[in-house]
Scaffold this motif. Structure first.
Motif, PDB file in Angstrom:
ATOM      1  N   TYR A  87      50.249 -22.022 -52.063  1.00 53.20           N
ATOM      2  CA  TYR A  87      50.769 -22.176 -50.701  1.00 53.20           C
ATOM      3  C   TYR A  87      50.965 -20.801 -50.058  1.00 53.20           C
ATOM      4  O   TYR A  87      51.182 -19.795 -50.744  1.00 53.20           O
ATOM      5  CB  TYR A  87      52.114 -22.903 -50.719  1.00 53.20           C
ATOM      6  N   TYR A  88      50.890 -20.797 -48.713  1.00 50.87           N
ATOM      7  CA  TYR A  88      51.132 -19.550 -47.992  1.00 50.87           C
ATOM      8  C   TYR A  88      51.990 -19.830 -46.764  1.00 50.87           C
ATOM      9  O   TYR A  88      51.673 -20.728 -45.984  1.00 50.87           O
ATOM     10  CB  TYR A  88      49.827 -18.902 -47.553  1.00 50.87           C
ATOM     11  N   PRO A  89      53.069 -19.046 -46.567  1.00 51.09           N
ATOM     12  CA  PRO A  89      53.600 -18.039 -47.491  1.00 51.09           C
ATOM     13  C   PRO A  89      54.364 -18.692 -48.636  1.00 51.09           C
ATOM     14  O   PRO A  89      54.874 -19.798 -48.495  1.00 51.09           O
ATOM     15  CB  PRO A  89      54.534 -17.229 -46.593  1.00 51.09           C
ATOM     16  N   MET A  90      54.472 -17.972 -49.751  1.00 52.17           N
ATOM     17  CA  MET A  90      55.163 -18.508 -50.921  1.00 52.17           C
ATOM     18  C   MET A  90      55.548 -17.374 -51.861  1.00 52.17           C
ATOM     19  O   MET A  90      54.708 -16.553 -52.238  1.00 52.17           O
ATOM     20  CB  MET A  90      54.268 -19.506 -51.659  1.00 52.17           C
ATOM     21  N   GLN A  91      56.831 -17.330 -52.221  1.00 51.88           N
ATOM     22  CA  GLN A  91      57.301 -16.378 -53.214  1.00 51.88           C
ATOM     23  C   GLN A  91      56.970 -16.895 -54.612  1.00 51.88           C
ATOM     24  O   GLN A  91      57.136 -18.089 -54.899  1.00 51.88           O
ATOM     25  CB  GLN A  91      58.818 -16.165 -53.086  1.00 51.88           C
ATOM     26  N   PRO A  92      56.512 -16.030 -55.510  1.00 51.34           N
ATOM     27  CA  PRO A  92      56.094 -16.500 -56.836  1.00 51.34           C
ATOM     28  C   PRO A  92      57.238 -17.072 -57.664  1.00 51.34           C
ATOM     29  O   PRO A  92      56.985 -17.804 -58.625  1.00 51.34           O
ATOM     30  CB  PRO A  92      55.503 -15.244 -57.489  1.00 51.34           C
ATOM     31  N   THR A  93      58.474 -16.738 -57.302  1.00 47.66           N
ATOM     32  CA  THR A  93      59.624 -17.260 -58.053  1.00 47.66           C
ATOM     33  C   THR A  93      60.136 -18.576 -57.488  1.00 47.66           C
ATOM     34  O   THR A  93      61.041 -19.186 -58.068  1.00 47.66           O
ATOM     35  CB  THR A  93      60.767 -16.235 -58.030  1.00 47.66           C
ATOM     36  N   ALA A  94      59.592 -19.025 -56.351  1.00 50.24           N
ATOM     37  CA  ALA A  94      60.055 -20.268 -55.742  1.00 50.24           C
ATOM     38  C   ALA A  94      59.727 -21.459 -56.640  1.00 50.24           C
ATOM     39  O   ALA A  94      58.732 -21.453 -57.371  1.00 50.24           O
ATOM     40  CB  ALA A  94      59.414 -20.458 -54.365  1.00 50.24           C
ATOM     41  N   GLU A  95      60.571 -22.475 -56.568  1.00 50.84           N
ATOM     42  CA  GLU A  95      60.367 -23.672 -57.385  1.00 50.84           C
ATOM     43  C   GLU A  95      59.013 -24.326 -57.103  1.00 50.84           C
ATOM     44  O   GLU A  95      58.374 -24.869 -58.005  1.00 50.84           O
ATOM     45  CB  GLU A  95      61.496 -24.674 -57.101  1.00 50.84           C
ATOM     46  N   GLN A  96      58.558 -24.247 -55.839  1.00 54.12           N
ATOM     47  CA  GLN A  96      57.314 -24.913 -55.449  1.00 54.12           C
ATOM     48  C   GLN A  96      56.076 -24.043 -55.670  1.00 54.12           C
ATOM     49  O   GLN A  96      54.956 -24.500 -55.460  1.00 54.12           O
ATOM     50  CB  GLN A  96      57.376 -25.322 -53.973  1.00 54.12           C
ATOM     51  N   SER A  97      56.268 -22.794 -56.071  1.00 57.77           N
ATOM     52  CA  SER A  97      55.127 -21.893 -56.262  1.00 57.77           C
ATOM     53  C   SER A  97      54.268 -22.343 -57.432  1.00 57.77           C
ATOM     54  O   SER A  97      54.772 -22.806 -58.465  1.00 57.77           O
ATOM     55  CB  SER A  97      55.620 -20.464 -56.519  1.00 57.77           C
ATOM     56  N   TYR A  98      52.966 -22.159 -57.298  1.00 56.20           N
ATOM     57  CA  TYR A  98      52.081 -22.489 -58.404  1.00 56.20           C
ATOM     58  C   TYR A  98      52.175 -21.462 -59.522  1.00 56.20           C
ATOM     59  O   TYR A  98      51.743 -21.730 -60.652  1.00 56.20           O
ATOM     60  CB  TYR A  98      50.650 -22.640 -57.899  1.00 56.20           C
ATOM     61  N   VAL A  99      52.732 -20.290 -59.248  1.00 58.24           N
ATOM     62  CA  VAL A  99      53.045 -19.341 -60.325  1.00 58.24           C
ATOM     63  C   VAL A  99      54.111 -19.954 -61.219  1.00 58.24           C
ATOM     64  O   VAL A  99      53.983 -19.972 -62.457  1.00 58.24           O
ATOM     65  CB  VAL A  99      53.520 -17.994 -59.748  1.00 58.24           C
ATOM     66  N   THR A 100      55.176 -20.471 -60.592  1.00 61.73           N
ATOM     67  CA  THR A 100      56.236 -21.139 -61.352  1.00 61.73           C
ATOM     68  C   THR A 100      55.674 -22.316 -62.127  1.00 61.73           C
ATOM     69  O   THR A 100      55.982 -22.509 -63.314  1.00 61.73           O
ATOM     70  CB  THR A 100      57.342 -21.616 -60.402  1.00 61.73           C
ATOM     71  N   PHE A 101      54.856 -23.121 -61.469  1.00 59.16           N
ATOM     72  CA  PHE A 101      54.274 -24.310 -62.110  1.00 59.16           C
ATOM     73  C   PHE A 101      53.488 -23.925 -63.359  1.00 59.16           C
ATOM     74  O   PHE A 101      53.651 -24.528 -64.430  1.00 59.16           O
ATOM     75  CB  PHE A 101      53.359 -25.028 -61.112  1.00 59.16           C
ATOM     76  N   MET A 102      52.614 -22.921 -63.228  1.00 58.35           N
ATOM     77  CA  MET A 102      51.763 -22.563 -64.357  1.00 58.35           C
ATOM     78  C   MET A 102      52.568 -21.971 -65.509  1.00 58.35           C
ATOM     79  O   MET A 102      52.270 -22.236 -66.684  1.00 58.35           O
ATOM     80  CB  MET A 102      50.676 -21.582 -63.915  1.00 58.35           C
TER      81      MET A 102
END
Length: 640
Positions: A87-102
């Protein structure tokens, strides 16, 4: 010969499709293919380059890969990954971030070098994105390209976030998300208004360069778009259809996601069938709708011209088939959902005895009973049955924040009017208002707010059940523990929920259970609630005689309706009964106008309910049956 038969069955399918009994089996198969690739590359001293997807669909695959790492020693030391999108914009630490997901679903649990992990950066300034996307493509190329790309599919037909209109040669880029995609993501963000409008995604052209592409889809929600992607014409309106042009793609589906494919939905169009009773009923109703004629007017020519010559030959003459199916459909119609006392019940949906049944209606949320089967609910009470209703969860998630404050304000003012001290209430009100003023999207409410929201829905449900004719001691608020636990943690143990349900069933000892069989609700609560009921009654059937004679009826209506050929009991409603049902639904004021979670249907719940039950009645009428104002439909659960 088997190969020829398979080709005949799948002749409408424009790419390879593998169908498995359920998503768990399918996910393990996909995980094993990934593991084999990783091990093969390791044996040759090479890196395995994976394109990874996010969302609910690949979670089972990642779970199995983690298990293989922990129990079988599968190493990810030589693995390089590129994620499809962010998603954009999105912080990598956000609950919805795909960084968090992965990290939560894979990376934190295996031995991958995080320097080898690549996920689009949602923190960039917009003027940096174009150069970043070019560099993302170049980095994939520098690793020799993707060995395997995992994909899910959205209901718009998007792969990655390549929405309708995407070009087949598109590269990694910033895109605008479709409104349906944003609606589907609204649960994770606490409302559609909080879902980002843009995302960074690999392009279709990027995906096409992968040496192997696996698209996965689970559940009936995906069945319509899977049919378009597999059997439809190539079109930018459904980006997944571009995969038909690849020589390296395979769709991996569970049975529900594959259900609309021709070989499963209308198999008589592609092969000779084993014509059992269910398939004959489905085919004849399909034919009636296809040619626009009542069942009793269907001719042999209609059968022959629409792939049903085999049926006409084996089971004909066709008029006998028509009569039989017409009678079957007609016998599903009953004005006695609790059984008609003293009547011959050999061809009726419900048993005649006992004349006065103990019935319990389970509602996952505090309005599912009246929305989905309010007419039948009222009919059962009017006909003298001992009816109980059990609201399985508080439904407190689906109340607007401002409603909470309004009710507390009312309580404060009422207490003041009675000369009572309101200091504690006012302090509580200030605490709640302060929290709500700073509340972040998708942030769980504090306990006090959850209590008030639950009480709002409890009051509405009580009013609705009373309107249907129930005494207060027949109205049960279960507040199953899983619902509140899920706000704080992932729930995997439902033992206490099942035990509580067992105890209520032992108290009522019903001959009839009505439960929500509509699993399309956006939070998944309906499915969890049904599984709890099923496990409870299955346990009781092992030890208690009354439970062995208890019938379980499934209702729908809040989200989808049963197909006509599936219906086993259809309860007709008069115009007056439709109005009574509407008034019962109106007791749920917090759900009127615009509910918190409307799903992909913008209509109010009472409108949905009326239009769907009216459509069921119209479907029956088109088949040549009597014309009713509305019909509520039910399917009986068959215990093994």
């Amino acid at each position: 010969m088997a190969r020829l038969n398979l080709l005949e069955e799948t002749r409408f399918e424009k790419l390879p499709v593998s169908v498995y009994p359920d998503q768990h089996v399918a996910a393990i198969k996909v995980a094993n293919r990934i593991a084999d690739l990783i091990r093969d590359k390791q044996s040759r001293g090479e890196r395995a380059v994976l394109g990874l997807a996010t969302g609910v669909t690949p979670i089972g695959v990642y779970r199995e890969l983690v298990r293989m790492h922990q129990e079988e020693g599968l190493s990810f030391a030589n693995v390089v990954t590129f994620n499809l999108d962010e998603y954009y914009p999105m912080q990598p630490t956000a609950e919805q971030s795909y960084v968090t997901f992965m990290k939560e679903n894979l990376f934190n649990h295996v031995d991958i070098d995080m320097a080898n992990v690549h996920i689009p950066d949602g923190t960039l300034e917009q003027d940096q994105i174009h150069a970043y996307c070019l560099a993302y493509e170049q980095k994939i190329t520098s690793f020799g390209g993707l060995d395997l790309q995992l994909l899910g599919i959205g209901r718009t037909g998007h792969i990655g976030f390549n929405e309708p209109g995407s070009a087949p040669n598109s590269g990694t880029r910033l895109v605008t998300l479709d409104e349906m995609t944003r609606r589907d993501a609204s649960r994770d963000f606490g409302g559609k208004e909080n879902v980002p409008r843009k995302a960074i995604t690999m392009g279709i052209g990027t995906i096409f360069k992968a040496r192997e592409i696996i698209l996965m889809a689970w559940s009936g929600k995906k069945a319509p778009i899977i049919k378009k992607a597999v059997e439809g014409e190539t079109s930018s309106d459904v980006p997944a259809t571009y995969l038909q042009l690849s020589d390296n793609v395979e769709f991996v589906l569970d049975q529900d996601a594959a259900a609309s494919l021709t070989r499963f939905d209308t198999p008589w169009l592609v092969k000779d069938c084993v014509w059992d009773e269910k398939l004959i009923k489905k085919a004849v109703i399909w034919l009636s709708n296809r040619v626009g004629k009542p069942i009793l007017k269907l001719t042999e020519e209609n059968y022959n011209n629409h792939g049903m010559a085999q049926l006409a030959t084996e089971k004909g003459p066709v008029y006998d088939i028509n009569i039989d199916i017409f009678n079957q459909v007609q016998r599903t119609i009953t004005g006695w959902p609790g059984g008609k006392p003293g009547a011959d019940d050999s061809n009726r949906p419900e048993r005649a005895a006992p004349a006065r049944k103990h019935s319990i209606i389970f509602a996952p949320h505090p309005d599912d009973d009246v929305i989905s089967m309010g007419g039948t609910f009222i009919r059962l009470v009017d006909q003298g049955h001992d009816v109980h209703v059990a609201y399985q969860t508080s439904g407190n998630t689906a109340v607007w924040d401002e409603e909470t404050l309004r009710f507390v304000e009312f309580t404060i003012d009422f207490n003041k009017s009675q000369g009572k001290d309101t200091q504690e209430l006012e302090e509580l009100y200030d605490k709640m208002r302060s929290f709500l003023n700073q509340k972040q999207p998708n942030q769980p409410d504090i306990k006090e707010i959850r209590v008030v929201k639950g009480l709002i829905r409890k009051g509405e449900a009580t009013a609705g059940a009373r309107f249907a004719g129930l005494a207060d001691d027949h109205i049960h608020f279960m507040n199953l523990p899983f619902y509140e636990r899920a706000k704080e943690q992932k729930v995997t143990d439902f033992a206490d929920d099942i035990q509580q349900t067992v105890e209520l069933l032992q108290q009522v000892k019903p001959q009839q259970i009505f439960a929500a069989g509509d699993f399309a609700d956006p939070h998944g609560t309906h499915k969890v609630c049904f599984d709890i009921i099923l496990q409870a009654i299955t346990r009781l059937r092992e030890t208690e005689e009354w439970a062995k004679d208890c019938w379980l009826w499934l209702y729908r209506g809040a989200w989808h309706e049963f197909e006509t050929h599936e219906v086993e009991m259809a309860v007709p409603l008069s115009p007056q009964e439709v109005m009574r049902k509407r008034h019962a639904i109106f007791k749920h004021q917090s759900q009127k106008d615009t509910p918190v979670f409307p799903g992909d249907d913008s209509r109010e719940f009472w409108v949905r309910a009326e239009e769907r039950t009216s459509e069921t009645a119209r479907c029956y009428h088109k088949l040549g049956l009597a014309e009713y104002e509305a019909m509520e439909a039910f399917v009986r659960w068959k215990f093994e």
